[in-house]
Design an enzyme around this catalytic site. Structure first.
Site, PDB file in Angstrom:
ATOM      1  N   ASP A 119       0.836 -11.226   7.540  1.00  0.00           N
ATOM      2  CA  ASP A 119       1.138  -9.804   7.673  1.00  0.00           C
ATOM      3  C   ASP A 119       2.207  -9.624   8.752  1.00  0.00           C
ATOM      4  O   ASP A 119       2.253 -10.386   9.724  1.00  0.00           O
ATOM      5  CB  ASP A 119      -0.114  -9.006   8.026  1.00  0.00           C
ATOM      6  CG  ASP A 119      -0.003  -7.541   7.639  1.00  0.00           C
ATOM      7  OD1 ASP A 119      -0.746  -7.095   6.747  1.00  0.00           O
ATOM      8  OD2 ASP A 119       0.850  -6.837   8.228  1.00  0.00           O
ATOM      9  N   SER A 150       7.250 -12.017   8.022  1.00  0.00           N
ATOM     10  CA  SER A 150       7.819 -11.084   7.048  1.00  0.00           C
ATOM     11  C   SER A 150       8.085 -11.822   5.745  1.00  0.00           C
ATOM     12  O   SER A 150       8.653 -12.925   5.749  1.00  0.00           O
ATOM     13  CB  SER A 150       9.119 -10.482   7.576  1.00  0.00           C
ATOM     14  OG  SER A 150       9.781  -9.759   6.556  1.00  0.00           O
ATOM     15  N   LYS A 183       2.578   3.560 -10.672  1.00  0.00           N
ATOM     16  CA  LYS A 183       3.873   4.214 -10.453  1.00  0.00           C
ATOM     17  C   LYS A 183       5.034   3.373 -10.998  1.00  0.00           C
ATOM     18  O   LYS A 183       6.168   3.844 -11.058  1.00  0.00           O
ATOM     19  CB  LYS A 183       4.071   4.498  -8.967  1.00  0.00           C
ATOM     20  CG  LYS A 183       3.113   5.548  -8.416  1.00  0.00           C
ATOM     21  CD  LYS A 183       3.279   5.740  -6.931  1.00  0.00           C
ATOM     22  CE  LYS A 183       2.383   6.870  -6.420  1.00  0.00           C
ATOM     23  NZ  LYS A 183       0.949   6.599  -6.639  1.00  0.00           N
ATOM     24  N   ASN A 243      -4.265   5.148  -7.882  1.00  0.00           N
ATOM     25  CA  ASN A 243      -4.425   5.452  -6.458  1.00  0.00           C
ATOM     26  C   ASN A 243      -5.767   4.948  -5.948  1.00  0.00           C
ATOM     27  O   ASN A 243      -6.778   5.011  -6.639  1.00  0.00           O
ATOM     28  CB  ASN A 243      -4.319   6.964  -6.237  1.00  0.00           C
ATOM     29  CG  ASN A 243      -2.932   7.480  -6.565  1.00  0.00           C
ATOM     30  OD1 ASN A 243      -2.069   7.547  -5.722  1.00  0.00           O
ATOM     31  ND2 ASN A 243      -2.712   7.836  -7.833  1.00  0.00           N
ATOM     32  N   VAL A 274      -4.348  10.387  -0.037  1.00  0.00           N
ATOM     33  CA  VAL A 274      -4.596  11.813   0.224  1.00  0.00           C
ATOM     34  C   VAL A 274      -5.915  12.068   0.944  1.00  0.00           C
ATOM     35  O   VAL A 274      -6.028  13.034   1.704  1.00  0.00           O
ATOM     36  CB  VAL A 274      -4.563  12.627  -1.094  1.00  0.00           C
ATOM     37  CG1 VAL A 274      -3.181  12.641  -1.686  1.00  0.00           C
ATOM     38  CG2 VAL A 274      -5.582  12.107  -2.099  1.00  0.00           C
ATOM     39  N   THR A 324       0.565  19.294  -3.221  1.00  0.00           N
ATOM     40  CA  THR A 324       1.944  19.546  -3.667  1.00  0.00           C
ATOM     41  C   THR A 324       2.020  20.522  -4.837  1.00  0.00           C
ATOM     42  O   THR A 324       2.912  21.359  -4.895  1.00  0.00           O
ATOM     43  CB  THR A 324       2.631  18.231  -4.062  1.00  0.00           C
ATOM     44  OG1 THR A 324       1.845  17.569  -5.065  1.00  0.00           O
ATOM     45  CG2 THR A 324       2.772  17.317  -2.858  1.00  0.00           C
ATOM     46  N   ARG A 357       7.227  16.622  -4.116  1.00  0.00           N
ATOM     47  CA  ARG A 357       8.152  15.929  -3.234  1.00  0.00           C
ATOM     48  C   ARG A 357       9.164  15.141  -4.060  1.00  0.00           C
ATOM     49  O   ARG A 357       8.939  14.895  -5.256  1.00  0.00           O
ATOM     50  CB  ARG A 357       7.372  14.984  -2.313  1.00  0.00           C
ATOM     51  CG  ARG A 357       6.394  15.715  -1.406  1.00  0.00           C
ATOM     52  CD  ARG A 357       5.500  14.747  -0.660  1.00  0.00           C
ATOM     53  NE  ARG A 357       4.633  14.000  -1.562  1.00  0.00           N
ATOM     54  CZ  ARG A 357       3.681  13.159  -1.161  1.00  0.00           C
ATOM     55  NH1 ARG A 357       3.486  12.961   0.126  1.00  0.00           N
ATOM     56  NH2 ARG A 357       2.935  12.512  -2.036  1.00  0.00           N
ATOM     57  N   GLU A 365       8.361  12.569  -7.049  1.00  0.00           N
ATOM     58  CA  GLU A 365       6.934  12.627  -7.358  1.00  0.00           C
ATOM     59  C   GLU A 365       6.700  13.123  -8.779  1.00  0.00           C
ATOM     60  O   GLU A 365       7.300  14.091  -9.223  1.00  0.00           O
ATOM     61  CB  GLU A 365       6.221  13.552  -6.359  1.00  0.00           C
ATOM     62  CG  GLU A 365       4.712  13.475  -6.456  1.00  0.00           C
ATOM     63  CD  GLU A 365       4.038  14.220  -5.311  1.00  0.00           C
ATOM     64  OE1 GLU A 365       3.001  13.739  -4.834  1.00  0.00           O
ATOM     65  OE2 GLU A 365       4.553  15.269  -4.886  1.00  0.00           O
TER      66      GLU A 365
END
Length: 621
Positions: free
Chosen positions: A325, A353, A421, A458, A466, A483, A551, A554
């Site tokens: 990490d 990284s 997504k 999600n 959220v 939103t 946003r 989105e």
């Protein structure tokens, strides 16, 4: 063998007091047994029995005290005396009474037969009185205090009249530190309606909850049915959240099995309790057999998904677990947690990284992982819209570099953590994750390593999701920001997401994109409303909901699969495989190099290059 020294830890004055009271009670009971036998008339007692009484009393005292000690009557904490202590008194007094009978026969000092029965009964009653008097006085005092401070205490309604509710009631009843006053109980079992559980009335079933809240001025509802299935739990909690009361619940069935039911185990009702579907189940034996004894690496191991991956992998006995990490605080937290929980685990935690080619190659060369779970990524949609080159550098190029190292050093399986997504993306984050999936598909064609991707929606409670945002806004008094009133998302819990990833690692043959059947999507505004109600507030009165508008980048809704991909079943009915889209691997590899150069040079037209590689990526120019 270690000696039991607990006897000597009890205050000497308390033991001496009990001994003196027991000696007194033995003498009194011995005489009363004769007195009652001869009709409460001292003059009618034959002199020979009085003499026998005098001769037997010293022996009787000694033997009785020995049996009382053997049955631990001087070692119990009598303020919390229960049925166990009552049984101990029963066995101790019975043993003492039988011993007295044997002694009188051996010494030739026989008494009337009824004397022995009377002696045993009165000794039992008096011993109980001495031992339980403290608790009885304490309960009376507690009731008096409760009545005096009634207005200051929290009125509670218990849902469930079973073993868990009984345990909670018992603890509240005996504790001086719990500020709860259980006023009533509801239970769907009609056979117990109108009855009492530890003095608390059972007033009806789940449908009576709203009326009971008003009638008994309830402030808090405790859901005490750890055996309830998900659907029942959701139905009852849906009723409870409309009352405006604070809600708490027991974590699960194992609390009841392990005897760990207590007020301290209660937790706040979470939004996960209202998902309305059973948790995703995986074949844990398959996962155990696959992970056990292997060297496993998790990139992004300090994040929400990565850390849960590490927890579940650690529980499956790997040969070595390597956590990589870039953020040292997260890495430190999961390192400390796993070190405490699994002291025998061969754990390596590295700060690095995924964008550093040399560092990745060195790590793979030194530790030679057999399985890699790649969870390192930038995931925040609005932030990545403002920094698109960073999304490309970390997500796309970082994945490519780790994948190349996995190929070079002979990793067996490489599992990419992807997202819904990535389907028909409208933002650079989603498009970058779609490119990651394409990298996995490309590498699978060129390598002996099995490269796969796992795609899900999600994750409730993850960093930046959220739910933590809503909780923070509610704690600050609102408003809760959403939103758009119609925006919807698929949701799952972190353990579910990780279970899917681990199961996919078992199923992986190479090139697949695994997808979870996540049920029906939920409106974000419904999540906000439920969370406000679960917190004991009223929407629009205590906490406002504010709509801020979509946003940049989105979507109104997310898709788990492209229409072209189709579905293929796996052994787990909740896990499917999407058929990957065809693309020219050679062309894609050249485009990757162009994309790398553009990202390094901080090109303004990075989205244009991405859209050429991902035709389904739509963005506002």
């Amino acid at each position: 063998m270690k000696k039991d020294t607990s006897f000597f830890k009890i205050p000497a004055n308390r033991i001496i007091a009990l001994l003196l009271m027991d000696i007194m009670s033995i003498i009194v009971v011995s005489f009363l047994a004769i007195y009652i036998r001869f009709d409460f008339a001292f003059s009618r007692i034959p002199r020979e029995y009085l003499l026998k009484f005098e001769h037997l009393v010293p022996y009787n005292i000694l033997v009785t005290l020995v049996f009382f000690a053997l049955w631990r009557l001087y070692k119990s904490v009598w303020r919390y005396a229960s049925a166990t202590e009552l049984l101990n008194i029963m066995f101790a007094t019975t043993s003492a009474a039988v011993a007295q009978l044997v002694l009188s026969l051996l010494l030739g000092e026989r008494m009337p037969r009824s004397y022995y029965v009377l002696y045993w009964f009165m000794l039992f009653v008096m011993t109980c009185g001495i031992r339980f008097s403290y608790r009885i006085l304490r309960i009376i005092n507690l009731k008096r205090t409760n009545f005096a401070e009634k207005s200051k205490r929290t009125n509670v309604l218990l849902v469930g009249a079973g073993a868990a509710a009984n345990a909670i009631l018992k603890e509240i009843e005996s504790s001086q530190h719990l500020n709860s006053n259980v006023r009533c109980i509801v239970d769907d079992n009609s056979g117990c309606h109108g009855k009492f559980l530890r003095g608390v009335p059972i007033v009806g079933d789940r449908n009576t909850i709203p009326d009971a809240v008003g009638e008994y001025s309830i402030d808090e509802i405790i859901f005490a049915i750890p055996t309830a299935n998900t659907q029942t739990r959701k139905e009852i909690l849906d009723i409870c959240k409309e009352t405006g009361c604070k809600l708490r619940t027991l974590p699960g069935m194992f609390q009841l099995i392990n005897g760990e039911v207590s007020v301290s185990k209660l937790k706040e009702v979470e939004i996960e309790d209202l998902l309305g579907r059973e948790p995703i189940q995986i074949n844990t034996e398959e996962v155990l057999n696959y992970v056990k004894g292997k060297v496993v690496m998790v990139t992004g191991g300090g994040g929400s998904i990565g850390s849960e991956l590490c927890r579940q992998i650690a529980a499956h006995s790997p040969k070595q677990l390597i956590i990589v990490d870039i953020y040292e605080n997260n890495a430190y937290d999961i390192q400390q947690e796993l070190s405490r929980k699994y002291p025998e685990l061969n754990l390596v935690v590295l700060i690095a990284s995924v964008r550093n080619t040399l560092r990745m190659n060195n790590i793979f060369e030194e530790y030679k992982p057999q399985m890699v779970y790649h969870a390192a990524a930038h995931k925040h949609v609005p932030l990545m819209e403002d920094s698109p080159n960073e999304a490309v550098k970390n997500n796309v190029l970082g994945t490519y570099k780790v994948a190349q190292a996995a190929d070079k050093y002979g990793v067996e399986k490489f599992v990419l953590i992807s997202t819904d997504k990535a389907v028909n993306p409208t933002n650079i984050m989603g498009a970058s994750k779609r490119l990651c999936e394409m990298v996995v598909q490309m590498m699978n064609q060129k390598s002996q390593t099995n490269f796969v991707a796992v795609r899900f929606g999600n994750v409730l409670g993850s960093n930046g999701s959220v739910i933590p945002l809503f909780k923070k806004q509610i704690a600050e008094g609102g408003p809760v920001t959403v939103t758009h009133p119609e925006i919807i998302r698929y949701f799952m819990t972190i353990p579910e997401a990780v279970s899917l990833v681990l199961q996919a690692g078992v199923y992986a043959k190479g090139g697949e994109i695994f997808v979870l059947d996540m049920g029906e999507p939920m409106k974000i505004v419904d999540l906000a409303v439920n969370l406000i109600k679960l917190s004991g507030y009223k929407v629009g009165e205590d906490i406002e909901i504010m709509f801020t508008g979509l946003r940049p980048g989105e979507k109104m809704y997310e898709e788990l699969l492209m229409n072209e991909e189709g579905l293929k079943k796996t052994a787990n009915k909740m896990i499917f495989i999407g058929k990957p889209l065809e693309f020219d691997v050679d062309v894609f590899e050249k485009q990757l190099e162009q994309l790398r150069e553009a990202a390094i040079l901080e090109a303004d037209d990075i989205r244009t290059l991405v859209s050429e590689m991902v035709p389904t990526y739509q963005y506002k120019k």
